[in-house]
Design a protein around this motif. Structure first.
Motif, PDB file in Angstrom:
ATOM      1  N   SER A 190      44.568 -32.824 -46.385  1.00  7.79           N
ATOM      2  CA  SER A 190      43.843 -33.520 -45.328  1.00  7.79           C
ATOM      3  C   SER A 190      42.380 -33.111 -45.425  1.00  7.79           C
ATOM      4  O   SER A 190      42.030 -31.961 -45.141  1.00  7.79           O
ATOM      5  CB  SER A 190      44.399 -33.162 -43.945  1.00  7.79           C
ATOM      6  N   ASN A 191      41.534 -34.027 -45.840  1.00  8.15           N
ATOM      7  CA  ASN A 191      40.123 -33.711 -46.031  1.00  8.15           C
ATOM      8  C   ASN A 191      39.387 -33.511 -44.708  1.00  8.15           C
ATOM      9  O   ASN A 191      38.297 -32.936 -44.678  1.00  8.15           O
ATOM     10  CB  ASN A 191      39.439 -34.812 -46.831  1.00  8.15           C
ATOM     11  N   GLN A 192      39.973 -33.986 -43.613  1.00  7.27           N
ATOM     12  CA  GLN A 192      39.306 -33.904 -42.316  1.00  7.27           C
ATOM     13  C   GLN A 192      39.618 -32.620 -41.557  1.00  7.27           C
ATOM     14  O   GLN A 192      39.073 -32.386 -40.484  1.00  7.27           O
ATOM     15  CB  GLN A 192      39.710 -35.102 -41.445  1.00  7.27           C
ATOM     16  N   GLY A 193      40.482 -31.782 -42.129  1.00  7.87           N
ATOM     17  CA  GLY A 193      40.962 -30.613 -41.411  1.00  7.87           C
ATOM     18  C   GLY A 193      42.364 -30.864 -40.893  1.00  7.87           C
ATOM     19  O   GLY A 193      42.944 -31.944 -41.078  1.00  7.87           O
ATOM     20  N   ALA A 194      42.931 -29.873 -40.223  1.00  6.16           N
ATOM     21  CA  ALA A 194      44.286 -30.015 -39.691  1.00  6.16           C
ATOM     22  C   ALA A 194      44.286 -30.982 -38.519  1.00  6.16           C
ATOM     23  O   ALA A 194      43.437 -30.907 -37.630  1.00  6.16           O
ATOM     24  CB  ALA A 194      44.821 -28.659 -39.252  1.00  6.16           C
ATOM     25  N   GLY A 195      45.235 -31.907 -38.520  1.00  7.84           N
ATOM     26  CA  GLY A 195      45.338 -32.883 -37.442  1.00  7.84           C
ATOM     27  C   GLY A 195      45.960 -34.169 -37.934  1.00  7.84           C
ATOM     28  O   GLY A 195      46.585 -34.219 -38.989  1.00  7.84           O
ATOM     29  N   GLY A 196      45.791 -35.222 -37.162  1.00  8.30           N
ATOM     30  CA  GLY A 196      46.361 -36.507 -37.530  1.00  8.30           C
ATOM     31  C   GLY A 196      45.994 -37.577 -36.526  1.00  8.30           C
ATOM     32  O   GLY A 196      45.284 -37.328 -35.547  1.00  8.30           O
ATOM     33  N   TYR A 197      46.497 -38.779 -36.769  1.00  7.74           N
ATOM     34  CA  TYR A 197      46.229 -39.912 -35.890  1.00  7.74           C
ATOM     35  C   TYR A 197      47.281 -39.924 -34.781  1.00  7.74           C
ATOM     36  O   TYR A 197      48.318 -40.569 -34.878  1.00  7.74           O
ATOM     37  CB  TYR A 197      46.234 -41.211 -36.694  1.00  7.74           C
ATOM     38  N   TYR A 198      46.956 -39.183 -33.722  1.00  9.83           N
ATOM     39  CA  TYR A 198      47.915 -38.945 -32.658  1.00  9.83           C
ATOM     40  C   TYR A 198      47.531 -39.580 -31.328  1.00  9.83           C
ATOM     41  O   TYR A 198      48.406 -39.939 -30.547  1.00  9.83           O
ATOM     42  CB  TYR A 198      48.063 -37.440 -32.404  1.00  9.83           C
ATOM     43  N   LEU A 199      46.230 -39.684 -31.033  1.00 12.06           N
ATOM     44  CA  LEU A 199      45.774 -40.036 -29.691  1.00 12.06           C
ATOM     45  C   LEU A 199      44.918 -41.288 -29.699  1.00 12.06           C
ATOM     46  O   LEU A 199      44.229 -41.585 -30.681  1.00 12.06           O
ATOM     47  CB  LEU A 199      44.950 -38.883 -29.090  1.00 12.06           C
ATOM     48  N   CYS A 200      44.950 -42.003 -28.583  1.00  9.63           N
ATOM     49  CA  CYS A 200      44.034 -43.125 -28.415  1.00  9.63           C
ATOM     50  C   CYS A 200      42.616 -42.583 -28.218  1.00  9.63           C
ATOM     51  O   CYS A 200      42.408 -41.391 -27.935  1.00  9.63           O
ATOM     52  CB  CYS A 200      44.450 -43.992 -27.225  1.00  9.63           C
ATOM     53  N   LYS A 201      41.644 -43.444 -28.367  1.00  9.55           N
ATOM     54  CA  LYS A 201      40.243 -43.016 -28.271  1.00  9.55           C
ATOM     55  C   LYS A 201      39.943 -42.409 -26.910  1.00  9.55           C
ATOM     56  O   LYS A 201      39.225 -41.406 -26.806  1.00  9.55           O
ATOM     57  CB  LYS A 201      39.322 -44.205 -28.533  1.00  9.55           C
ATOM     58  N   SER A 202      40.496 -43.006 -25.863  1.00  9.99           N
ATOM     59  CA  SER A 202      40.219 -42.526 -24.509  1.00  9.99           C
ATOM     60  C   SER A 202      40.717 -41.094 -24.316  1.00  9.99           C
ATOM     61  O   SER A 202      39.981 -40.221 -23.835  1.00  9.99           O
ATOM     62  CB  SER A 202      40.865 -43.447 -23.478  1.00  9.99           C
ATOM     63  N   CYS A 203      41.973 -40.816 -24.687  1.00 14.19           N
ATOM     64  CA  CYS A 203      42.533 -39.472 -24.514  1.00 14.19           C
ATOM     65  C   CYS A 203      41.846 -38.469 -25.439  1.00 14.19           C
ATOM     66  O   CYS A 203      41.608 -37.320 -25.048  1.00 14.19           O
ATOM     67  CB  CYS A 203      44.035 -39.491 -24.772  1.00 14.19           C
ATOM     68  N   ASN A 204      41.525 -38.891 -26.652  1.00 18.43           N
ATOM     69  CA  ASN A 204      40.844 -38.016 -27.587  1.00 18.43           C
ATOM     70  C   ASN A 204      39.472 -37.606 -27.048  1.00 18.43           C
ATOM     71  O   ASN A 204      39.117 -36.425 -27.029  1.00 18.43           O
ATOM     72  CB  ASN A 204      40.698 -38.721 -28.938  1.00 18.43           C
ATOM     73  N   ASN A 205      38.710 -38.596 -26.594  1.00 22.01           N
ATOM     74  CA  ASN A 205      37.370 -38.312 -26.075  1.00 22.01           C
ATOM     75  C   ASN A 205      37.421 -37.490 -24.792  1.00 22.01           C
ATOM     76  O   ASN A 205      36.607 -36.582 -24.588  1.00 22.01           O
ATOM     77  CB  ASN A 205      36.611 -39.618 -25.824  1.00 22.01           C
ATOM     78  N   LEU A 206      38.368 -37.819 -23.914  1.00 25.66           N
ATOM     79  CA  LEU A 206      38.451 -37.118 -22.631  1.00 25.66           C
ATOM     80  C   LEU A 206      38.790 -35.645 -22.834  1.00 25.66           C
ATOM     81  O   LEU A 206      38.093 -34.765 -22.310  1.00 25.66           O
ATOM     82  CB  LEU A 206      39.493 -37.793 -21.741  1.00 25.66           C
ATOM     83  N   THR A 207      39.839 -35.365 -23.600  1.00 26.85           N
ATOM     84  CA  THR A 207      40.235 -33.970 -23.788  1.00 26.85           C
ATOM     85  C   THR A 207      39.172 -33.201 -24.559  1.00 26.85           C
ATOM     86  O   THR A 207      38.896 -32.032 -24.260  1.00 26.85           O
ATOM     87  CB  THR A 207      41.586 -33.866 -24.506  1.00 26.85           C
ATOM     88  N   GLY A 208      38.557 -33.853 -25.535  1.00 21.27           N
ATOM     89  CA  GLY A 208      37.519 -33.181 -26.307  1.00 21.27           C
ATOM     90  C   GLY A 208      36.308 -32.834 -25.469  1.00 21.27           C
ATOM     91  O   GLY A 208      35.761 -31.730 -25.560  1.00 21.27           O
ATOM     92  N   SER A 209      35.878 -33.774 -24.633  1.00 16.77           N
ATOM     93  CA  SER A 209      34.678 -33.544 -23.825  1.00 16.77           C
ATOM     94  C   SER A 209      34.936 -32.550 -22.695  1.00 16.77           C
ATOM     95  O   SER A 209      34.051 -31.767 -22.339  1.00 16.77           O
ATOM     96  CB  SER A 209      34.163 -34.867 -23.256  1.00 16.77           C
ATOM     97  N   TYR A 210      36.132 -32.555 -22.127  1.00 14.06           N
ATOM     98  CA  TYR A 210      36.454 -31.655 -21.029  1.00 14.06           C
ATOM     99  C   TYR A 210      36.744 -30.224 -21.508  1.00 14.06           C
ATOM    100  O   TYR A 210      36.308 -29.253 -20.893  1.00 14.06           O
ATOM    101  CB  TYR A 210      37.672 -32.155 -20.253  1.00 14.06           C
ATOM    102  N   ASN A 232      45.926 -21.449 -12.648  1.00 12.63           N
ATOM    103  CA  ASN A 232      45.517 -21.125 -11.282  1.00 12.63           C
ATOM    104  C   ASN A 232      43.999 -21.075 -11.095  1.00 12.63           C
ATOM    105  O   ASN A 232      43.528 -20.817  -9.984  1.00 12.63           O
ATOM    106  CB  ASN A 232      46.134 -19.794 -10.864  1.00 12.63           C
ATOM    107  N   PHE A 233      43.252 -21.322 -12.173  1.00  9.61           N
ATOM    108  CA  PHE A 233      41.796 -21.317 -12.071  1.00  9.61           C
ATOM    109  C   PHE A 233      41.282 -22.741 -11.882  1.00  9.61           C
ATOM    110  O   PHE A 233      42.039 -23.711 -11.985  1.00  9.61           O
ATOM    111  CB  PHE A 233      41.193 -20.679 -13.317  1.00  9.61           C
ATOM    112  N   ASN A 234      40.002 -22.862 -11.592  1.00 10.64           N
ATOM    113  CA  ASN A 234      39.374 -24.171 -11.424  1.00 10.64           C
ATOM    114  C   ASN A 234      38.787 -24.660 -12.740  1.00 10.64           C
ATOM    115  O   ASN A 234      38.475 -23.862 -13.636  1.00 10.64           O
ATOM    116  CB  ASN A 234      38.260 -24.100 -10.369  1.00 10.64           C
ATOM    117  N   PHE A 235      38.615 -25.955 -12.843  1.00 10.65           N
ATOM    118  CA  PHE A 235      37.975 -26.539 -14.012  1.00 10.65           C
ATOM    119  C   PHE A 235      36.572 -25.958 -14.175  1.00 10.65           C
ATOM    120  O   PHE A 235      35.803 -25.871 -13.216  1.00 10.65           O
ATOM    121  CB  PHE A 235      37.909 -28.067 -13.873  1.00 10.65           C
TER     122      PHE A 235
END
Length: 236
Positions: free
Chosen positions: A54-74, A209-212
């Motif tokens: 995998s030339n991109q690193g460990a991972g794969g095509y698992y998530l939609c753009k919305s979930c990928n961007n949301l989890t990454g940014s948060y 139990n912590f806050n964001f």
């Protein structure tokens, strides 16, 4: 060709984007080699014993753009900082010590949600996708409602023996439903409706139990373990 399928967090059928597991910024930017079941078990296959690059690193095509961007940014940056501090702890470890104690400045809830997003991404069984409340816990940055049946643990490792998967193990403690991801400096493990395979993992379930974005100083003593095989739950 567009890659489409079921997003493993929200469950919607959509165009899928490449999800780095762990995040690209957490030492996961270089090419890696990995093996699937056919490479490990099917001795009659011409693929047996071979690896996929995998030339991109460990991972794969698992998530939609919305979930990928949301989890990454948060959560992505919080996990990156956690990984960098974990790597510092590894480089300063006392080799004779079983546990590595280090002072961390971390955002616990963010880190826990990033780890669970990683687990959901790689889970081909859909047991996490179908676990009531888990997707909501991840996608709502302020939620602390982690399902009670799920516990999460961490250990230190330097191995690149990839364990990106889920399964069932049996030890003297009984049957275990678990998932595991190894990528230095950490291995992360979840136990679902069961005990973990070991008693010396460092449990981070209480990070819920912590806050964001809440940052805390904590002195963590995390065990150093070396995975024995690609099978989750076994160590040297």
């Amino acid at each position: 060709m567009k890659k489409v399928g079921i997003c493993r967090i929200c469950g919607k059928y959509a165009k899928l984007t490449f999800e780095h597991v762990p995040p690209q910024s957490a030492f996961n930017s270089n090419p890696v080699f990995f093996q699937k079941s056919v490479h490990l078990h099917d001795k009659k296959s011409f693929l047996y014993g071979k690896k996929i690059r995998s030339n991109q690193g460990a991972g794969g095509y698992y998530l939609c753009k919305s979930c990928n961007n949301l989890t990454g940014s948060y959560y992505g940056d919080s996990y990156k900082k956690f990984a960098y501090m974990g790597m510092m702890a590894l480089t300063h470890r006392i080799l004779a010590s079983k546990d590595i104690t280090f002072e961390y400045a971390l955002q616990p809830l963010n880190i826990l949600k990033q780890i669970l997003a990683m687990f959901m991404a790689i889970d081909t069984s859909d047991q996490l996708l179908n676990l009531e409340g888990l997707a909501d816990f991840i996608l709502d940055k302020d939620s602390r409602a982690l399902p009670d049946s799920l516990r999460v643990f961490v250990y230190h490792t330097i191995t690149k023996q990839v364990r990106n998967g889920w399964g069932m193990a049996r030890t003297e403690k009984g049957f275990h439903h678990l998932g595991e991801i190894t990528f230095p400096p950490f291995g992360v493990v979840y136990a679902l409706d069961s005990e973990p395979t070991r008693n010396d993992f460092y449990e981070i379930t209480d990070f819920k139990n912590f806050n964001f974005n809440q940052t805390v100083q904590a002195r963590l003593s995390i065990p150093f373990l070396t995975p024995k095989t690609y099978i989750p739950g076994l160590y040297n």
